[in-house]
Design a protein around this motif. Structure first.
Motif, PDB file in Angstrom:
ATOM      1  N   GLN A 126     106.955  33.991  59.683  1.00  0.00           N
ATOM      2  CA  GLN A 126     107.692  32.899  60.331  1.00  0.00           C
ATOM      3  C   GLN A 126     107.074  32.541  61.676  1.00  0.00           C
ATOM      4  O   GLN A 126     106.817  33.405  62.508  1.00  0.00           O
ATOM      5  CB  GLN A 126     109.168  33.273  60.516  1.00  0.00           C
ATOM      6  CG  GLN A 126     109.975  32.114  61.101  1.00  0.00           C
ATOM      7  CD  GLN A 126     111.470  32.349  61.109  1.00  0.00           C
ATOM      8  OE1 GLN A 126     111.966  33.309  60.522  1.00  0.00           O
ATOM      9  NE2 GLN A 126     112.193  31.455  61.772  1.00  0.00           N
ATOM     10  N   VAL A 127     106.862  31.241  61.859  1.00  0.00           N
ATOM     11  CA  VAL A 127     106.235  30.728  63.075  1.00  0.00           C
ATOM     12  C   VAL A 127     107.230  29.845  63.817  1.00  0.00           C
ATOM     13  O   VAL A 127     107.885  28.990  63.230  1.00  0.00           O
ATOM     14  CB  VAL A 127     104.974  29.897  62.716  1.00  0.00           C
ATOM     15  CG1 VAL A 127     104.277  29.412  63.982  1.00  0.00           C
ATOM     16  CG2 VAL A 127     104.012  30.712  61.849  1.00  0.00           C
ATOM     17  N   ASN A 128     107.340  30.067  65.108  1.00  0.00           N
ATOM     18  CA  ASN A 128     108.202  29.247  65.968  1.00  0.00           C
ATOM     19  C   ASN A 128     107.338  28.123  66.538  1.00  0.00           C
ATOM     20  O   ASN A 128     106.877  28.184  67.671  1.00  0.00           O
ATOM     21  CB  ASN A 128     108.786  30.132  67.071  1.00  0.00           C
ATOM     22  CG  ASN A 128     109.776  29.397  67.962  1.00  0.00           C
ATOM     23  OD1 ASN A 128     109.972  28.193  67.840  1.00  0.00           O
ATOM     24  ND2 ASN A 128     110.398  30.146  68.861  1.00  0.00           N
ATOM     25  N   ILE A 129     107.134  27.110  65.719  1.00  0.00           N
ATOM     26  CA  ILE A 129     106.122  26.104  66.041  1.00  0.00           C
ATOM     27  C   ILE A 129     106.528  25.232  67.232  1.00  0.00           C
ATOM     28  O   ILE A 129     105.671  24.756  67.966  1.00  0.00           O
ATOM     29  CB  ILE A 129     105.767  25.253  64.788  1.00  0.00           C
ATOM     30  CG1 ILE A 129     104.463  24.479  64.976  1.00  0.00           C
ATOM     31  CG2 ILE A 129     106.893  24.297  64.421  1.00  0.00           C
ATOM     32  CD1 ILE A 129     103.230  25.336  65.032  1.00  0.00           C
ATOM     33  N   GLY A 130     107.831  25.070  67.438  1.00  0.00           N
ATOM     34  CA  GLY A 130     108.292  24.286  68.587  1.00  0.00           C
ATOM     35  C   GLY A 130     108.465  25.115  69.843  1.00  0.00           C
ATOM     36  O   GLY A 130     108.888  24.606  70.877  1.00  0.00           O
ATOM     37  N   LYS A 131     108.140  26.419  69.732  1.00  0.00           N
ATOM     38  CA  LYS A 131     108.280  27.356  70.858  1.00  0.00           C
ATOM     39  C   LYS A 131     109.662  27.265  71.505  1.00  0.00           C
ATOM     40  O   LYS A 131     109.800  27.200  72.730  1.00  0.00           O
ATOM     41  CB  LYS A 131     107.186  27.126  71.891  1.00  0.00           C
ATOM     42  CG  LYS A 131     105.795  27.375  71.329  1.00  0.00           C
ATOM     43  CD  LYS A 131     104.753  27.456  72.420  1.00  0.00           C
ATOM     44  CE  LYS A 131     103.445  28.011  71.867  1.00  0.00           C
ATOM     45  NZ  LYS A 131     102.390  28.096  72.858  1.00  0.00           N
ATOM     46  N   GLU A 132     110.686  27.270  70.647  1.00  0.00           N
ATOM     47  CA  GLU A 132     112.055  27.175  71.142  1.00  0.00           C
ATOM     48  C   GLU A 132     112.608  28.560  71.451  1.00  0.00           C
ATOM     49  O   GLU A 132     112.468  29.484  70.663  1.00  0.00           O
ATOM     50  CB  GLU A 132     112.933  26.502  70.085  1.00  0.00           C
ATOM     51  CG  GLU A 132     112.553  25.066  69.811  1.00  0.00           C
ATOM     52  CD  GLU A 132     113.298  24.538  68.593  1.00  0.00           C
ATOM     53  OE1 GLU A 132     114.282  23.826  68.783  1.00  0.00           O
ATOM     54  OE2 GLU A 132     112.883  24.854  67.465  1.00  0.00           O
ATOM     55  N   LYS A 133     113.267  28.654  72.594  1.00  0.00           N
ATOM     56  CA  LYS A 133     113.858  29.935  73.018  1.00  0.00           C
ATOM     57  C   LYS A 133     114.874  30.451  72.004  1.00  0.00           C
ATOM     58  O   LYS A 133     115.031  31.658  71.830  1.00  0.00           O
ATOM     59  CB  LYS A 133     114.562  29.764  74.373  1.00  0.00           C
ATOM     60  CG  LYS A 133     113.630  29.505  75.541  1.00  0.00           C
ATOM     61  CD  LYS A 133     113.128  30.809  76.166  1.00  0.00           C
ATOM     62  CE  LYS A 133     112.157  30.589  77.301  1.00  0.00           C
ATOM     63  NZ  LYS A 133     110.941  29.817  76.941  1.00  0.00           N
ATOM     64  N   THR A 134     115.594  29.528  71.372  1.00  0.00           N
ATOM     65  CA  THR A 134     116.683  29.916  70.482  1.00  0.00           C
ATOM     66  C   THR A 134     116.201  30.317  69.086  1.00  0.00           C
ATOM     67  O   THR A 134     117.000  30.763  68.277  1.00  0.00           O
ATOM     68  CB  THR A 134     117.653  28.734  70.301  1.00  0.00           C
ATOM     69  OG1 THR A 134     116.878  27.586  69.909  1.00  0.00           O
ATOM     70  CG2 THR A 134     118.379  28.414  71.597  1.00  0.00           C
ATOM     71  N   LYS A 135     114.930  30.114  68.798  1.00  0.00           N
ATOM     72  CA  LYS A 135     114.467  30.388  67.432  1.00  0.00           C
ATOM     73  C   LYS A 135     113.595  31.633  67.374  1.00  0.00           C
ATOM     74  O   LYS A 135     112.868  31.952  68.312  1.00  0.00           O
ATOM     75  CB  LYS A 135     113.672  29.197  66.890  1.00  0.00           C
ATOM     76  CG  LYS A 135     114.577  28.020  66.544  1.00  0.00           C
ATOM     77  CD  LYS A 135     114.007  27.184  65.408  1.00  0.00           C
ATOM     78  CE  LYS A 135     115.034  26.174  64.922  1.00  0.00           C
ATOM     79  NZ  LYS A 135     114.978  24.921  65.702  1.00  0.00           N
ATOM     80  N   SER A 136     113.676  32.317  66.239  1.00  0.00           N
ATOM     81  CA  SER A 136     112.770  33.447  66.070  1.00  0.00           C
ATOM     82  C   SER A 136     111.478  32.963  65.434  1.00  0.00           C
ATOM     83  O   SER A 136     111.318  31.792  65.110  1.00  0.00           O
ATOM     84  CB  SER A 136     113.426  34.564  65.268  1.00  0.00           C
ATOM     85  OG  SER A 136     114.202  34.045  64.239  1.00  0.00           O
ATOM     86  N   GLY A 137     110.557  33.886  65.265  1.00  0.00           N
ATOM     87  CA  GLY A 137     109.246  33.514  64.745  1.00  0.00           C
ATOM     88  C   GLY A 137     108.190  33.706  65.808  1.00  0.00           C
ATOM     89  O   GLY A 137     108.472  33.716  67.006  1.00  0.00           O
TER      90      GLY A 137
END
Ligand SMILES: *Cc1c(COP(=O)(O)O)cnc(C)c1O
Length: 235
Positions: A126-137
Motif C-alpha cells: 500500500q502506497v500513500n500517494i497523496g502523502k496524507e497524514k490520515t492515511k496509511s501506506g
C-alpha cells in the motif's frame, strides 16, 4: 425491493463504464472489479454474486471473517483495510489478496503464519500517494527499499501496488497521482526482482475509478457506486 433493483442497475452502468475506460486506458488491460461490501449484509452480497461478481472487498477483519463464515470459500475475498498484526491469524489463509501490506512487522507476521500453514499469501504494497497524514501506506520514495526488505519472506508473494487516492474533486491532480503510481510500478518492475511480480495496480474507487483505469489500474475497488451510500456516510 427497490434497493435491489438499484443494485442491478448500478452494477450494469458501472461495468459498462469500466469497459469504456479500459478501451482508452494506457494499457487496454482488462480490469478486475472488486465489490466493496463493508457494512452490507450477506443477503446483499449474495445478490451481487448472482449478478456475476466474484471478488468482494472488506476493510475490517472481524466483519470479513464473519462474512467468510457465512458465505464460504467460493468467493475471492480481498482484505483492503488496515491490518493489525494480531489479527492476521483470522484471515491470512482465507483471502485471495491482502491490499494493505505497509510494514515489515506485518509482513513478518503474515509470513510466519503462512509458513506454518505451508501456503503463500498474496499481497499488494500500500502506497500513500497523496502523502496524507490520515492515511496509511508507504510514501512512494520508500517503496523500493521496503520491497527489498520483505523479499526475504518466502511465504509472501508481492503482486503489485495499491493506493487510496485523496478525496478530491480535482481530476487533474488525481490523474497525476495515478500516473505516479503507474510509474512507480514500472520502476519496481524494471528491477526484475525474481521473488515478486508486479502484475496488479489496485486503485480507483466510486469517485475516481474512471481516471484510475485510464492511467493503468487493473483492479478497482468500488462500494457506494454499487450499493449506495453507507449508513455512516449519510448525514
Ligand atoms: C470503502 C473502500 C473502498 C470503496 O469506496 P467507495 O467510495 O464506496 O467506492 C475502496 N477501497 C477501500 C480501501 C475502502 O476502504
Amino acid at each position: 425491493m427497490e434497493e435491489r433493483l438499484n443494485i442491478k442497475r448500478n452494477l450494469d452502468i458501472l461495468i459498462k463504464e469500466i469497459e469504456n475506460a479500459e478501451k482508452i486506458s494506457i494499457t487496454n488491460e482488462k480490469v478486475k472489479l472488486i465489490a466493496v461490501t463493508k457494512t452490507h449484509g450477506t443477503d446483499i452480497i449474495k445478490e451481487v454474486l448472482n449478478y456475476g461478481i466474484k471478488d468482494i472487498g472488506e476493510n475490517k477483519v472481524q466483519e470479513l471473517k464473519d462474512k467468510i463464515d457465512i458465505l464460504g470459500n467460493e468467493i475471492n475475498y480481498h482484505m483492503i483495510g488496515n491490518l493489525q498484526s494480531n489479527k492476521v491469524k483470522y484471515i491470512y489463509d482465507k483471502v485471495d489478496l491482502i491490499h494493505s501490506l505497509d510494514r515489515v512487522s506485518l509482513a513478518k507476521e503474515i509470513d510466519k503464519r503462512a509458513k506454518v500453514s505451508n501456503i503463500i499469501v498474496n499481497c499488494l504494497v500500500q502506497v500513500n500517494i497523496g502523502k496524507e497524514k490520515t492515511k496509511s501506506g508507504l510514501y512512494p520514495e520508500e517503496v523500493e527499499k521496503f520491497i527489498e526488505e520483505i523479499i526475504r519472506f518466502e511465504n509472501i508473494k508481492v503482486k503489485g501496488l495499491m493506493t487510496i487516492a485523496p478525496n478530491s474533486e480535482d481530476s487533474k491532480y488525481l490523474r497525476s497521482l495515478f500516473k505516479q503510481m503507474f510509474n512507480l510500478r514500472e520502476l519496481i518492475k524494471s528491477k526484475n526482482y525474481k521473488e515478486i511480480d508486479m502484475n496488479y495496480l489496485s486503485m480507483g474507487m466510486s469517485n475516481d475509478y474512471k481516471i484510475a483505469i485510464e492511467e493503468g489500474a487493473n483492479i478497482v475497488r468500488v462500494g457506494s457506486k454499487i450499493f449506495g451510500l453507507r449508513d455512516y456516510d449519510k448525514i
